[in-house]
Design a protein around this motif. Structure first.
Motif, PDB file in Angstrom:
ATOM      1  N   SER A 224       5.529 -10.329   1.196  1.00 26.13           N
ATOM      2  CA  SER A 224       5.419 -10.991  -0.105  1.00 26.13           C
ATOM      3  C   SER A 224       6.629 -11.845  -0.457  1.00 26.13           C
ATOM      4  O   SER A 224       6.520 -12.760  -1.279  1.00 26.13           O
ATOM      5  CB  SER A 224       5.198  -9.945  -1.200  1.00 26.13           C
ATOM      6  N   ASN A 225       7.786 -11.571   0.150  1.00 24.45           N
ATOM      7  CA  ASN A 225       8.997 -12.335  -0.176  1.00 24.45           C
ATOM      8  C   ASN A 225       9.203 -13.538   0.733  1.00 24.45           C
ATOM      9  O   ASN A 225      10.200 -14.246   0.592  1.00 24.45           O
ATOM     10  CB  ASN A 225      10.227 -11.425  -0.104  1.00 24.45           C
TER      11      ASN A 225
ATOM     12  N   GLY B 290       0.011  -3.129  -3.973  1.00 27.37           N
ATOM     13  CA  GLY B 290       0.081  -4.544  -4.292  1.00 27.37           C
ATOM     14  C   GLY B 290      -1.219  -5.308  -4.145  1.00 27.37           C
ATOM     15  O   GLY B 290      -1.226  -6.530  -4.268  1.00 27.37           O
TER      16      GLY B 290
ATOM     17  N   ASP C 110       0.648 -10.034  -2.102  1.00 26.01           N
ATOM     18  CA  ASP C 110       1.673  -9.064  -2.513  1.00 26.01           C
ATOM     19  C   ASP C 110       1.488  -7.710  -1.831  1.00 26.01           C
ATOM     20  O   ASP C 110       2.132  -6.733  -2.205  1.00 26.01           O
ATOM     21  CB  ASP C 110       1.629  -8.862  -4.034  1.00 26.01           C
TER      22      ASP C 110
ATOM     23  N   ARG D  72       5.230  -1.632  -7.708  1.00 28.05           N
ATOM     24  CA  ARG D  72       4.320  -2.669  -7.215  1.00 28.05           C
ATOM     25  C   ARG D  72       2.880  -2.355  -7.606  1.00 28.05           C
ATOM     26  O   ARG D  72       2.056  -3.235  -7.797  1.00 28.05           O
ATOM     27  CB  ARG D  72       4.447  -2.809  -5.692  1.00 28.05           C
TER      28      ARG D  72
ATOM     29  N   THR E 127       6.270  -5.566   4.142  1.00 23.15           N
ATOM     30  CA  THR E 127       5.560  -6.488   3.258  1.00 23.15           C
ATOM     31  C   THR E 127       6.012  -7.897   3.602  1.00 23.15           C
ATOM     32  O   THR E 127       7.143  -8.100   4.058  1.00 23.15           O
ATOM     33  CB  THR E 127       5.828  -6.201   1.776  1.00 23.15           C
TER      34      THR E 127
END
Length: 534
Positions: free
Chosen positions: A241-242, A209, A214, A187, A239
């Motif tokens: 980010s997804n 990130g 991110d 990342r 995180t």
């Protein structure tokens, strides 16, 4: 239950520290003075701002620092009967180079006079100090590679050149071998290292990130402090980010703490994006805030979020039965001799040159223009809610259009809106709306044609924020409020405004300003200030 964020508004990069049953969080303040905010709690639910330790020139002088420079990512710890604070004063943002100077200061009490600093090095930013069980101290920092493609508002992986470890002591400074202990995950943008020790392992947590969507907290461990470090089986502890629809975004950069009875918590920075003025896009006017999650140790000796997965929760089990305080209005009349704790100013340790208290007012001394990197008379507080109104009253007698004073929503030199009392040629004393709506790199100033001619006497000024929409109004005496200027785009006053993600790192403020570019230092008297969540 603990409700995230626990520190709303611009409170990024939370360093987490426990001393007995007292918990402390230190957060970044960038160009805002005094440097570093430290909040205290005993239940992890209710937090009180108790100190801003970098409060004199010997510890911090940021005059000339560009926007979003200054104090990055402090690290707070406690050992040997005293608190230790590591901090970075960043002097350059744009370009390949980073001039990031790292210091350590110490104090026996959290709100006492902190020591003159030890200069440590300038190898990178976001360092921390690890106190090992054998009494040795280790300085941990990222290494910035100016040869990598990581300039300006779009940092790239190659500029983040791993995590460095070196022994440090107050008497000898840095000594011994410098070891690059971990390159990070794929990342990239690996920064903000924190070490802790448990069950014979050294655990390293970092931020990765970048500071945008991110962002992540990553983790590694080793039996020896110098490595080799193996990476967490999930790569990251948390995180968002997804999952772009999760209400908590930009999750990363925090620190691990155990309670006296072995419960485990980890802080993190976060953002709460809302739609832009046209209903599209997303922006975080409150900047990067501080959240907290409860964690558990797996049978494999790795740390995981208690709820599973990588997404932090909006509500987390706390230590005791305690209710978070409801949003409350904050109203001040400036009849004391010290500035209320919620307010800060920009860059200078010589605050007496830009404001003074006494005689029933906060008097701002007009100096340089809005957005100056040296001496700007702006006293402001954080925006902590998506919907609020703020109000002030000012007595100001300008003699030229080069003098102005009033109310502003402010992010930096190219992201602000302001309602100012000034002198308009041929009109006399009048109100005008000024705006710098995120223009980059020219920082062009918009001066709206609407004018309000003023009678003698003080003027009341008000701003209303409803998510992405901002409106100014004014009144005099017992008169009704009157609108002035158009609806303004409040999304400009955010991390994402102007040059966009990774381009700036603070948050929205609202406050009082004065300027006098004629050099005559015209003064403006502010008698009160109110901030009301709606």
């Amino acid at each position: 239950m603990i409700r995230n964020p626990i520190l709303p508004g611009f409170n990024p990069d939370p360093s987490f520290c426990r001393v007995g049953e007292d918990y402390y969080i230190a957060t970044s303040t960038f160009e805002w003075y005094p440097g570093v905010q430290i909040h205290h709690s005993r239940d992890l639910v209710t937090w009180t701002l108790v100190a801003r330790p970098l409060n004199r020139a010997g510890l911090l002088d940021m005059r000339g620092n560009p926007d979003s420079c200054g104090v990055w990512a402090p690290s707070l710890s406690h050992a040997d009967g005293r608190f230790w604070l590591v901090y970075t004063d960043v002097k350059r943002l744009d370009g390949a180079f980073k001039d990031a100077h790292n210091y350590i200061t110490t104090c026996e009490t959290i709100d006492g006079r902190w020591s003159d600093p030890w200069y440590v090095n300038s190898s990178g930013f976001d360092p921390s100090l690890f106190h090992d069980t054998d009494g040795r101290k280790w300085f941990v920092n990222m290494q910035w590679n100016h040869r990598g493609n990581g300039t300006g508002g779009n940092p790239a992986h190659a500029s983040f050149d791993g995590i460095l470890l070196q022994e440090w002591s107050p008497n000898r400074g840095l000594s011994g071998e410098i070891t690059n202990i971990w390159p990070g995950t794929d990342r990239g943008l690996t920064e903000a290292p924190h070490l802790f020790r448990r069950d014979g392992w050294y655990y390293l947590t970092t931020a990765e990130g970048g500071t945008g969507y991110d962002h992540a907290v990553s983790m590694a461990r080793a039996r020896d402090i110098r490595g080799a470090y193996e990476t967490h089986p999930n790569l990251h502890l948390m995180t968002a980010s997804n999952d772009p629809d999760h209400p908590i975004q930009r999750t990363g950069h925090g620190q691990y703490v155990e309670t006296p009875d072995g419960q485990v918590y980890h802080t993190f920075l976060m953002g709460r994006p809302i739609p832009g003025a046209d209903g599209t896009g997303r922006f975080c006017p409150l900047g990067r805030e501080t959240g907290i999650e409860r964690c558990v140790w797996g049978e494999d000796g790795w740390l995981y979020l208690e709820g599973g997965g990588l997404l932090p929760r909006e509500e987390v089990p706390g230590l005791a039965e305690a209710q978070p305080a409801s949003p409350a209005a904050s109203e001040h009349v400036f009849d004391g001799d010290s500035l209320p704790m919620e307010f800060q100013w920009l860059r200078t340790p010589e605050h007496e040159r830009i404001f003074r208290l006494g005689d029933g007012a906060l008097t701002l001394i007009g100096r340089e223009s809005i957005g100056s990197w040296f001496e700007q008379a702006l006293v402001a507080r954080r925006q902590e809610h998506h919907v609020y109104e703020a109000e002030t009253e000012v007595a100001f007698g300008p003699e030229t259009y080069q003098q102005g004073a009033g109310l502003t929503t402010y992010y930096n030199r190219h992201k602000f809106h302001a309602l100012v009392v000034t002198d308009e040629p041929g009109e006399g004393r009048a109100l005008r709306v000024l705006s710098c709506p995120g223009d980059w790199p020219d920082a062009a100033l918009t001066q709206f044609p609407d004018l309000a001619r003023l009678a003698p006497g003080p003027v009341r000024l008000r701003v209303e924020i409803d998510r992405a929409v901002q409106r100014f109004s004014w009144a005099q005496g017992d008169g009704d409020w009157q609108r002035i200027g158009p609806d303004l785009d409040a999304s400009v006053i955010s991390d994402e405004g102007g040059r966009g993600e990774h381009g700036s790192f603070t948050g929205a403020f609202v406050g009082m300003l004065a300027y006098d570019t004629s050099g005559r230092a015209r003064e403006a008297r502010f008698t009160r200030f109110a901030y009301r969540p709606r």
